[in-house]
Enzyme design. Structure first.
Site, PDB file in Angstrom:
ATOM      1  N   CYS A  31       0.855  -1.182   0.000  1.00  0.00           N
ATOM      2  CA  CYS A  31       0.000   0.000   0.000  1.00  0.00           C
ATOM      3  C   CYS A  31       0.896   1.240   0.000  1.00  0.00           C
ATOM      4  O   CYS A  31       2.086   1.166   0.336  1.00  0.00           O
ATOM      5  CB  CYS A  31      -0.933   0.014   1.214  1.00  0.00           C
ATOM      6  N   CYS A  34       2.764   1.917   3.199  1.00  0.00           N
ATOM      7  CA  CYS A  34       3.897   1.001   3.379  1.00  0.00           C
ATOM      8  C   CYS A  34       5.104   1.516   2.593  1.00  0.00           C
ATOM      9  O   CYS A  34       6.240   1.526   3.089  1.00  0.00           O
ATOM     10  CB  CYS A  34       3.541  -0.395   2.891  1.00  0.00           C
ATOM     11  N   ASP A 465      -3.012   7.006 -40.095  1.00  0.00           N
ATOM     12  CA  ASP A 465      -2.205   6.936 -41.308  1.00  0.00           C
ATOM     13  C   ASP A 465      -2.844   5.900 -42.234  1.00  0.00           C
ATOM     14  O   ASP A 465      -3.576   5.012 -41.772  1.00  0.00           O
ATOM     15  CB  ASP A 465      -0.776   6.527 -40.947  1.00  0.00           C
TER      16      ASP A 465
END
Length: 797
Positions: A31, A34, A465
Site C-alpha cells: 500500500c 507502506c 495513417d
C-alpha cells in the site's frame, strides 16, 4: 523470466563515482503508506541516491553509491521499516538482471498474521458472548489498580495481544520512520483504548483491522496476478541442441545432425543456439525458424487468436505456443531481451509513472490525514469539557442526543482515527492503472504509462495513417503504362534501376514486379538521392532520371494537372504530356491506386500504379470508434488525392488529408488539436514518428517485431490488427470511469463517516468494516473489472 529477489545493474561509472541500481522484492509492501515508510527508512541511509517503490508489484528499485553502502545495508534499512526482503543472494554488476521481478504469491489466509488474527477473533467472540449474553457466567477474575477484570475482559486482552501485536509492531516502525500512516494510527488507538480499560473497543478494533489488512493483502495479491500471468507466459526452460560430438540426433525429417538435446534454463541459452520446440510446447526465446513448419499461436504477444503459419526464415516470439508441428529455432535474443520480456518490463515501468490524478490524490492525502487526526483529538478532548450530562439538539426535525463524559467521546475520537487513513483513496488510481495496463498487455496492446491510458480515454479525434494502418502495407504493382515509344519492359527496367537503392515499400513492390516480369539488364544508377515526400532521382548513363509522385514532375516543368483530372462527362482532347486526351492519372487515382511517374527532366517514360489492399477490419474499426463516442476520425496520408479519396470513402472516415509530407502531418495534427481537442495518432511508429510525438497519444501498429515502435510510441498495438483500436479506446475510457468512481466513492464514504462519527451514528466496527476494509476491497474489486474486458466485446456486431 525469473522470480529472483534482487537484480543489480550498473548505471554509470565515471570519474565522479559509480552508481548501481538494485531491485528488491518486498512482498508485504502493498500500500502507499507502506511504501512511504520504506522510503523514509531508505532515505536516511547515507549513499542511497534514489528509490522507486512500487506497492502494486511489491518491488523497490534503489539507486545507490556502492563505494559508500552495500546491498546488505539497503536490505537492513527496509527490514528496519518492518518489511521482509525476499532475496536469493544474487549480486551482479554487469547488466540488467535478465528479467523482471514481482512479489511471489502469498499464502494470505494461512500466514503467521492470519493465524494470530483467527486466534484473536476466537477470543473476541468468546469475550462478547460472556460480556453481553452469558453475563451471569462473567465473574471478576482479577483486578488492576483497584479496577476489577472480568472473564470477558481477560478474553478481550488475549484477543488484543494476539491480533493487535502485528498492528502495534507496524505502528512502532511507522513512528521510528516518522510516517503518519494507518499502522501508527491504529496501533496508537489500540494501546490508548487498552490503557484506559476500553477492552471491548480495543479488541474489536484489533481483530477487525487485522482482518481488513488480510483482505487488502489478498486484493493486492489478486491485482499482482495479472502481471504474474504475463511473466508465466514464457517457459523457464528450453530444449537446446548442443554439439558435443558424442551423438547424432534425428530431425523431424529423418536426417541426423550432430549434437545432443539438453534441457537448460532459458536464461542460459545464448544467441545463435538452436532450440527445439515440439507440438504443444511454448517457444522459450525469440528467434528465427531454421527447420520445420507449424502453426503458432502468437496471442500472448499480439493478441491475435488465429494461429500463424511459420516456416523457414519466419520470426517467432518467446511465449508463443507451437500448435502442431516440429520447429527448430535459432535464438536471436536472450531471455532478458525477448519481446515478451521487454513488454513486461515496459508494463512494470508504466506502473512507476504516476498519472496526474495519482499525483493529485497523493497531494490531497498529505493534507487529509493530519487534518482528520487533529479532528479526532479535538473530538475526544473538547466535547467532554463543554457538555455536562446529555444534551438534546433538534436538527431539521431530527433529535440528536450528545452524551457527556469522556468515554463516549474518546470512542468517537478513536473512530475518527480509523477514518483518518486514506488507503482506499490513495490506491484507487494505481490499482486501476495496473489492472488496465496488464489487461491490455494480455490482449496485445502495450500501454506505456497510466498517463497514456487516461489520455487515450479522453481523445476527441483519432487520426489514422493510411499505409500499414488502414491498409495492409503490402504493396503490389497493378498497372504499367508506357508512354511514347517505350514499352512496359523499358518502364520497369528504369523504375527498378532507380528503386533498387530505396528502402520504401513502393520500391520493394516495383522490384518484385520487375523480377516476376523477367526484366533484365537493369542499368546501375549513381548519385542516388531520396527526395523526401516526393520521390527519388539518380544518374543513369550520364543522365538524371526521376521516379516519384506527379507533383515531382510538375516541379520539373511538366503540366500534369490536366492529365490528372477528368472532366465531368466531356471528352478531354487537349494535348497533355501523357498523350492527347489522356486521363490515365485520374483514372488510376480514382481507383485508389498510388501513381509513380518515371522519366527525365525532358521526357516521361511511363507510369507505374501501385495498390495496397484494405484491411478487412478497417471500416468496422472506424464505425466502432464512432459508436464508442469519438467525435472525429481523420485519415492523414502522403498518398495522392485520388487514392486518399477512394480509401476514405471505403473506410468511412469523417475527413481525409492527402499528399502530406512528414512535417505537414505534424501541422495537421496540431490543427486538429486546435479545432477539436485531444488527438490520438495511429501510424507505423517510424515514418510517422514526428506526428506520433506531436499527438496527445501516439499509437504504433504492428510493433511486435519493431524495436523503434516499442521504444518511441506511447501505445503499441503488437499485431497488425486495427480491430484492437476500439478495444483500446473503450478500455481507456472505462479505466477513466473506474478511476473517477474509485476516487469519489472513497472520498464520499470517508466524508459521510466523518460527519456521522461526532453525532454517534458510526461505531468503531462500522468505521473499520466500511471505511477501511470495505472501501479498499471495493476500489480493488472495481478496478479488477478492467481485466475482464476483451477486444471482441467492442468489435463484434
Amino acid at each position: 523470466m525469473n522470480d529472483d529477489g534482487a537484480g543489480e545493474r550498473a548505471i554509470r561509472t565515471d570519474g565522479e563515482g559509480r552508481e548501481l541500481s538494485v531491485r528488491l522484492v518486498v512482498p508485504e509492501m502493498d500500500c502507499p503508506s507502506c511504501a512511504q515508510k520504506v522510503d523514509n527508512s531508505l532515505q536516511r541511509v547515507d549513499g542511497v541516491l534514489d528509490a522507486a517503490l512500487q506497492p502494486t508489484t511489491g518491488t523497490a528499485t534503489v539507486t545507490y553509491d556502492p563505494d559508500r553502502i552495500s546491498k546488505t545495508d539497503m536490505i537492513a534499512a527496509i527490514e528496519g521499516a518492518g518489511y521482509e526482503v525476499v532475496d536469493d543472494g544474487r549480486d551482479s554488476e554487469d547488466g540488467a538482471s535478465g528479467g523482471v521481478d514481482i512479489a511471489p504469491p502469498s499464502e494470505v489466509w494461512t500466514s503467521a498474521r492470519a493465524i494470530k488474527t483467527w486466534i484473536g477473533a476466537g477470543f473476541l467472540v468468546l469475550g462478547l458472548l460472556f460480556e453481553f449474553v452469558l453475563t451471569g457466567l462473567n465473574p471478576a477474575v482479577a483486578s488492576i489498580l483497584n479496577h476489577p477484570l472480568t472473564l470477558a475482559d481477560g478474553l478481550f486482552v488475549v484477543a488484543i495481544a494476539t491480533s493487535g501485536y502485528p498492528v502495534v509492531r507496524g505502528g512502532y516502525y511507522s513512528a521510528r520512520n516518522r510516517s503518519l500512516d494507518i499502522d501508527l494510527l491504529m496501533g496508537t488507538a489500540i494501546i490508548a483504548a487498552t490503557g484506559i480499560g476500553y477492552f471491548v473497543e480495543a479488541a474489536t478494533l484489533a481483530v477487525l483491522f487485522s482482518i481488513a489488512e488480510l483482505l487488502e493483502d489478498y486484493s493486492m495479491d489478486r491485482a499482482r496476478d495479472s502481471l504474474r500471468e504475463l511473466m508465466e507466459l514464457s517457459p523457464d526452460e528450453a530444449t537446446v541442441r548442443r554439439d558435443t560430438g558424442s551423438s547424432k540426433t534425428p530431425r523431424a525429417g529423418g536426417e541426423a545432425v550432430d549434437g545432443d538435446e539438453v534441457t537448460v534454463p532459458a536464461e542460459d541459452v545464448a544467441v545463435g543456439e538452436i532450440v527445439i520446440v515440439r507440438p504443444g510446447e511454448k517457444i522459450p526465446l525469440d528467434g528465427t525458424v531454421v527447420d520445420g513448419r507449424s502453426a503458432v499461436d502468437e496471442s500472448p504477444i499480439t493478441g491475435e487468436s488465429i494461429p500463424v503459419d511459420k516456416s523457414w526464415g519466419d520470426e517467432v516470439y518467446a511465449g508463443a505456443i507451437n500448435e502442431e508441428g516440429y520447429l527448430e529455432v535459432e535464438v536471436t535474443s536472450t531471455a532478458g531481451e525477448s519481446t515478451l520480456s521487454r513488454i513486461i518490463e515496459m508494463v512494470q515501468g508504466a506502473q512507476e509513472k504516476k498519472t496526474e490524478r495519482e499525483q493529485f490524490v497523493d497531494r490531497f492525502a498529505g493534507y487529509y490525514t493530519p487534518v482528520v487526526v487533529v479532528l479526532a483529538i479535538l473530538t475526544a478532548a473538547v466535547p467532554p469539557l463543554l457538555i455536562d450530562g446529555a444534551v438534546t439538539v433538534d436538527v431539521a426535525g431530527y433529535v440528536l442526543t450528545l452524551p457527556g463524559g469522556w468515554r463516549p467521546w474518546f470512542i468517537r475520537g478513536l473512530t475518527l482515527l480509523v477514518i483518518a487513513c486514506p488507503c482506499a483513496f490513495v490506491i484507487s488510481t494505481p490499482v486501476s492503472v495496473v489492472s488496465g495496463i496488464t489487461s491490455a498487455a494480455k490482449n496485445g496492446v502495450l500501454i506505456k504509462g497510466g498517463n497514456h491510458l487516461e489520455a487515450m480515454g479522453e481523445v476527441d479525434v483519432v487520426a489514422l495513417d493510411k499505409t500499414g494502418t488502414l491498409t495492409k502495407g503490402e504493396l503490389s504493382v497493378t498497372d504499367v503504362v508506357p508512354l511514347g515509344d517505350n514499352d512496359e519492359t523499358d518502364v520497369l527496367r528504369y523504375a527498378a534501376s532507380l528503386e533498387q537503392r530505396s528502402e520504401h515499400p513502393i520500391a520493394a513492390a516495383i522490384l518484385a514486379h520487375a523480377r516476376e516480369a523477367g526484366v533484365t539488364g537493369r542499368p546501375e544508377p549513381s548519385e542516388f538521392e531520396s527526395l523526401t515526400g516526393k520521390g527519388i532521382r539518380a544518374t543513369i548513363d550520364g543522365e538524371t532520371y526521376y521516379a516519384g509522385k506527379p507533383a515531382l514532375f510538375e516541379e520539373l516543368g511538366f503540366d500534369l494537372s490536366r492529365a490528372a483530372h477528368a472532366t465531368d462527362g466531356g471528352a478531354l482532347t487537349e494535348e497533355t504530356p501523357l498523350g492527347p486526351g489522356s486521363t490515365v492519372l485520374s483514372d488510376l487515382e480514382q481507383e485508389g491506386k498510388s501513381v509513380v511517374v518515371v522519366g527525365t527532366a525532358s521526357e516521361l517514360l511511363g507510369v507505374v500504379a501501385i495498390a495496397d489492399e484494405m484491411r478487412p477490419a478497417a471500416a468496422r474499426a472506424v464505425e466502432r470508434i464512432h459508436g464508442l463516442g469519438v467525435e472525429h476520425v481523420v485519415m492523414l496520408t502522403g498518398d495522392n488525392e485520388g487514392t486518399a479519396r477512394a480509401i476514405a470513402e471505403q473506410v468511412g472516415v469523417d475527413e481525409y488529408r492527402a499528399e502530406l509530407l512528414p512535417d505537414e502531418k505534424v501541422d495537421a495534427v496540431e490543427e486538429l488539436q486546435t479545432n477539436y481537442g485531444a488527438v490520438a495518432m495511429v501510424g507505423d511508429g517510424i515514418n510517422d514518428a514526428p506526428a506520433l510525438a506531436t499527438a496527445d497519444v501516439g499509437i504504433a501498429m504492428g510493433a511486435a517485431g519493431t524495436d523503434t515502435a516499442l521504444e518511441t510510441a506511447d501505445i503499441a498495438l503488437m499485431g497488425d490488427d486495427i480491430a484492437k483500436l476500439p478495444y483500446l479506446y473503450a478500455l481507456s475510457h472505462e479505466a477513466n470511469g473506474v478511476i473517477r468512481q474509485n476516487i469519489w466513492s472513497s472520498l464520499g464514504v470517508k466524508a459521510l463517516l466523518a460527519l456521522g462519527v461526532p453525532l454517534g451514528f458510526v461505531s468503531v466496527a462500522l468505521a473499520v468494516v466500511v471505511g477501511d476494509m470495505g472501501m479498499s476491497l471495493g476500489v480493488t474489486g472495481n478496478a479488477l473489472r478492467l481485466s475482464r474486458l476483451t477486444p471482441d466485446q467492442f468489435f463484434g456486431s
